[in-house]
Design a protein around this motif. Structure first.
Motif, PDB file in Angstrom:
ATOM      1  N   MET A  36      26.445  30.506  33.730  1.00 49.87           N
ATOM      2  CA  MET A  36      27.342  29.358  33.851  1.00 49.87           C
ATOM      3  C   MET A  36      28.211  29.283  32.603  1.00 49.87           C
ATOM      4  N   THR A  37      29.328  28.604  32.742  1.00 48.54           N
ATOM      5  CA  THR A  37      30.248  28.489  31.616  1.00 48.54           C
ATOM      6  C   THR A  37      30.414  27.033  31.239  1.00 48.54           C
ATOM      7  N   THR A  38      30.775  26.819  29.994  1.00 49.96           N
ATOM      8  CA  THR A  38      31.007  25.465  29.513  1.00 49.96           C
ATOM      9  C   THR A  38      32.341  25.403  28.797  1.00 49.96           C
ATOM     10  N   GLN A  39      32.988  24.288  28.932  1.00 51.98           N
ATOM     11  CA  GLN A  39      34.257  24.086  28.242  1.00 51.98           C
ATOM     12  C   GLN A  39      34.147  22.796  27.434  1.00 51.98           C
ATOM     13  N   GLY A  40      34.664  22.852  26.253  1.00 52.27           N
ATOM     14  CA  GLY A  40      34.552  21.676  25.409  1.00 52.27           C
ATOM     15  C   GLY A  40      33.181  21.585  24.788  1.00 52.27           C
ATOM     16  N   LYS A  41      32.876  20.401  24.279  1.00 50.47           N
ATOM     17  CA  LYS A  41      31.626  20.250  23.542  1.00 50.47           C
ATOM     18  C   LYS A  41      30.672  19.264  24.197  1.00 50.47           C
ATOM     19  N   ASP A  42      30.969  18.881  25.437  1.00 48.89           N
ATOM     20  CA  ASP A  42      30.091  17.900  26.072  1.00 48.89           C
ATOM     21  C   ASP A  42      28.864  18.538  26.712  1.00 48.89           C
ATOM     22  N   GLY A  43      28.780  19.844  26.661  1.00 45.60           N
ATOM     23  CA  GLY A  43      27.597  20.526  27.169  1.00 45.60           C
ATOM     24  C   GLY A  43      27.494  20.555  28.678  1.00 45.60           C
ATOM     25  N   THR A  44      28.604  20.405  29.375  1.00 49.53           N
ATOM     26  CA  THR A  44      28.585  20.487  30.834  1.00 49.53           C
ATOM     27  C   THR A  44      28.798  21.931  31.258  1.00 49.53           C
ATOM     28  N   TRP A  45      27.803  22.474  31.901  1.00 51.25           N
ATOM     29  CA  TRP A  45      27.835  23.871  32.342  1.00 51.25           C
ATOM     30  C   TRP A  45      28.099  23.896  33.837  1.00 51.25           C
ATOM     31  N   THR A  46      28.985  24.761  34.238  1.00 50.61           N
ATOM     32  CA  THR A  46      29.339  24.826  35.658  1.00 50.61           C
ATOM     33  C   THR A  46      29.466  26.277  36.120  1.00 50.61           C
ATOM     34  N   ILE A  47      29.348  26.410  37.417  1.00 48.82           N
ATOM     35  CA  ILE A  47      29.632  27.704  38.055  1.00 48.82           C
ATOM     36  C   ILE A  47      29.863  27.460  39.540  1.00 48.82           C
ATOM     37  N   PHE A  48      30.807  28.144  40.091  1.00 48.53           N
ATOM     38  CA  PHE A  48      31.022  28.152  41.539  1.00 48.53           C
ATOM     39  C   PHE A  48      30.395  29.428  42.092  1.00 48.53           C
ATOM     40  N   LEU A  49      29.619  29.261  43.136  1.00 47.20           N
ATOM     41  CA  LEU A  49      29.033  30.440  43.776  1.00 47.20           C
ATOM     42  C   LEU A  49      29.300  30.398  45.272  1.00 47.20           C
ATOM     43  N   PRO A  50      29.749  31.490  45.833  1.00 48.17           N
ATOM     44  CA  PRO A  50      29.880  31.540  47.289  1.00 48.17           C
ATOM     45  C   PRO A  50      28.517  31.814  47.923  1.00 48.17           C
ATOM     46  N   LEU A  51      28.039  30.854  48.701  1.00 48.66           N
ATOM     47  CA  LEU A  51      26.709  30.993  49.300  1.00 48.66           C
ATOM     48  C   LEU A  51      26.793  31.072  50.814  1.00 48.66           C
ATOM     49  N   HIS A  52      25.878  31.809  51.375  1.00 46.42           N
ATOM     50  CA  HIS A  52      25.773  31.858  52.829  1.00 46.42           C
ATOM     51  C   HIS A  52      25.230  30.519  53.325  1.00 46.42           C
ATOM     52  N   PRO A  53      25.595  30.131  54.522  1.00 48.72           N
ATOM     53  CA  PRO A  53      25.039  28.888  55.069  1.00 48.72           C
ATOM     54  C   PRO A  53      23.522  28.975  55.176  1.00 48.72           C
ATOM     55  N   GLY A  54      22.885  27.834  54.946  1.00 46.65           N
ATOM     56  CA  GLY A  54      21.434  27.797  55.055  1.00 46.65           C
ATOM     57  C   GLY A  54      20.800  27.086  53.878  1.00 46.65           C
ATOM     58  N   LEU A  55      19.493  27.063  53.913  1.00 50.58           N
ATOM     59  CA  LEU A  55      18.713  26.388  52.879  1.00 50.58           C
ATOM     60  C   LEU A  55      18.460  27.363  51.731  1.00 50.58           C
ATOM     61  N   HIS A  56      18.789  26.947  50.532  1.00 51.27           N
ATOM     62  CA  HIS A  56      18.617  27.823  49.367  1.00 51.27           C
ATOM     63  C   HIS A  56      17.744  27.128  48.317  1.00 51.27           C
ATOM     64  N   THR A  57      16.912  27.909  47.703  1.00 49.55           N
ATOM     65  CA  THR A  57      16.081  27.428  46.595  1.00 49.55           C
ATOM     66  C   THR A  57      16.645  28.005  45.305  1.00 49.55           C
ATOM     67  N   TYR A  58      16.752  27.154  44.290  1.00 53.62           N
ATOM     68  CA  TYR A  58      17.358  27.633  43.055  1.00 53.62           C
ATOM     69  C   TYR A  58      16.806  26.873  41.858  1.00 53.62           C
ATOM     70  N   SER A  59      17.189  27.341  40.695  1.00 53.35           N
ATOM     71  CA  SER A  59      16.738  26.722  39.451  1.00 53.35           C
ATOM     72  C   SER A  59      17.747  27.054  38.358  1.00 53.35           C
ATOM     73  N   PHE A  60      17.782  26.258  37.342  1.00 52.11           N
ATOM     74  CA  PHE A  60      18.590  26.571  36.174  1.00 52.11           C
ATOM     75  C   PHE A  60      17.709  27.270  35.132  1.00 52.11           C
ATOM     76  N   VAL A  61      18.317  28.124  34.355  1.00 51.61           N
ATOM     77  CA  VAL A  61      17.599  28.820  33.276  1.00 51.61           C
ATOM     78  C   VAL A  61      18.351  28.582  31.979  1.00 51.61           C
ATOM     79  N   LEU A  62      17.690  27.932  31.047  1.00 45.42           N
ATOM     80  CA  LEU A  62      18.309  27.629  29.758  1.00 45.42           C
ATOM     81  C   LEU A  62      17.867  28.659  28.724  1.00 45.42           C
ATOM     82  N   ASP A  63      18.831  29.220  28.061  1.00 41.58           N
ATOM     83  CA  ASP A  63      18.588  30.181  26.983  1.00 41.58           C
ATOM     84  C   ASP A  63      17.702  31.348  27.435  1.00 41.58           C
ATOM     85  N   GLY A  64      17.825  31.685  28.681  1.00 42.53           N
ATOM     86  CA  GLY A  64      17.184  32.895  29.187  1.00 42.53           C
ATOM     87  C   GLY A  64      15.733  32.783  29.547  1.00 42.53           C
ATOM     88  N   THR A  65      15.082  31.684  29.160  1.00 39.30           N
ATOM     89  CA  THR A  65      13.640  31.625  29.400  1.00 39.30           C
ATOM     90  C   THR A  65      13.159  30.315  30.016  1.00 39.30           C
TER      91      THR A  65
END
Lengths: 226, 199
Positions: free
Chosen positions: B140-169
């Protein structure tokens, strides 16, 4: 061939290859995936997961949730035995969900129902919800139900409330609005069960598309949210 | 082959070499007739598009070659932006996002925006069943200093399970999405329903 032409040919080939590879990577669900992601497992763990995948195929169950669970464990650096146990649990819950929802259930419904079973929703409760589905997908109600139980709402309270709303013809937006309110209240310190009952009263009654089948209403749901 | 080399050869071969080297005398009149006959041959007509297939020699300086290669990469990148692997044009409307409490169950677009506010994180990525839970696949990318991280991902329709990963671990669920049950790994994930197939 002159040196300039050789250099130019190499650059052009590199440019075309890079552009092609980049174009491949932007498509859905392709990013960075290895050719053999399960290769990081030990032989024994991998063998057992392959057996589970084969069993799922034979049973007509979706294999994507099993593969995803295995990859999740690999990504989280969980040891192989726990990964196998988690994949086996997903397989069993999918099989149970299929037995309740029937062959017509979509993969999303199966996945959501399997998650609900894993957080403690009983097969009977799942059957009640399914009997009242009336051409509507049960995915969102089941996702919300699993979330509520995971957040600490007592299972009975969560199941009966969701069942009652479903029976009253609640739409997906109603369930999502309910989830949003309950989540906010829990973060604010409200008891999860109380938060659900309070928020459920705010859901407007909607006319169900048809009358529920006789005997399909679970007992004990009548006056919970009125 | 030098003269010394020739001297070491068999006499018969030396004779052949000598014969081959002996200049051939051509009668001047015969040469003149040959040239006249060649001049009398009709000139080949130059077709209009022959210049397209004629071999040419051209030289490009290294800088121009690099510029050409960069241009080709640009063409490939722009093509990749407009057309995905399925040969379909990417939807221009990112529309509903996973950072809103509403599950995007009824959206037509497959582009999903993931948002996480994590000012303390140096790196944030999103992992899930859509990218094989690969930590390096969707940074994900962040702009500015407010610490808001974003990313657009093209996903197939359906139910998806996901998680965020901070600092790789450090894995964490999306605080703005429903939770998926913990299946024994000790860290919860989130779910998002991308509309289209099941609703």
């Amino acid at each position: 061939m002159s040196m300039t032409r050789r250099v130019m040919a190499v650059l052009i080939l590199s440019a075309v290859a890079a552009a092609a590879a980049w174009a491949q990577d932007i498509s859905p669900a392709s990013g960075g995936r290895e050719l053999d992601p399960l290769g990081r497992l030990s032989e024994g763990s991998r063998y057992q997961i392959e057996l589970l995948l084969d069993s799922a195929r034979v049973a007509g169950l979706p294999t994507a949730p099993l593969e995803s669970k295995a990859l999740e464990g690999i990504s989280k650096r969980v040891d192989g035995r726990r990964i196998v146990a988690a994949v086996r649990m997903v397989f069993r819950s999918l099989r149970d969900a299929r037995s309740v929802l029937g062959a017509a259930a979509t993969p999303d419904e199966l996945n959501a129902a399997a998650s609900a079973l894993r957080v403690g929703v009983t097969r009977a409760e799942l059957a009640h919800l399914t009997q009242m589905r009336r051409e509507k997908s049960v995915t969102i109600p089941l996702v919300v139900l699993s979330d509520l139980i995971t957040r600490g709402v007592p299972r009975d309270t969560a199941s009966q409330t969701i069942l009652q709303l479903w029976q009253r013809g609640a739409a997906d937006d109603d369930f999502l609005g309910l989830w949003r309110g309950v989540e906010r209240d829990i973060v604010s310190g409200t008891d999860p069960g109380v938060a659900l009952l309070n928020r459920a009263r705010e859901v407007p009654p909607r006319a169900p598309s048809s009358q529920p089948e006789a005997g399909s209403r679970p007992e004990g749901t009548e006056n919970r949210n009125s | 082959m030098t003269e010394d080399d020739v001297k070491t050869l068999d006499p018969y071969v030396q004779w052949i070499v000598a014969e081959a080297r002996r200049p051939v005398s051509v009668d001047d009149a015969a040469r003149h007739r040959l040239l006249e006959a060649l001049r009398a041959e009709p000139q080949p007509t130059r077709r209009r598009l022959d210049w397209l297939v004629e071999p040419r020699r051209f030289v490009l300086p290294p800088l121009a070659t690099a510029a050409l290669a960069a241009g080709l990469v640009g063409i490939g990148v722009i093509s990749g932006l407009l057309i995905n692997r399925d040969g379909q044009q990417a939807d221009q409307r990112p529309a509903d996002v996973a950072d809103t409490p509403r599950l995007p169950g009824s959206i037509a677009s497959r582009a999903v925006k993931f948002v996480l506010i994590a000012p303390q994180a140096a790196r944030v990525a999103v992992v899930g069943d859509f990218n094989g839970w690969d930590v390096s696949a969707s940074p994900m990318t962040t702009q500015g200093k407010d610490g808001t991280w974003t990313i657009f991902l093209p996903l197939h329709p359906g139910l998806h399970t996901y998680s965020f990963v901070l600092d790789g671990t450090h894995f964490m669920p999306d605080p703005a999405a429903p939770l998926a049950p913990d299946d024994g790994y000790g860290r919860q994930s989130s779910v998002v329903l991308v509309g289209g197939s099941s609703l």
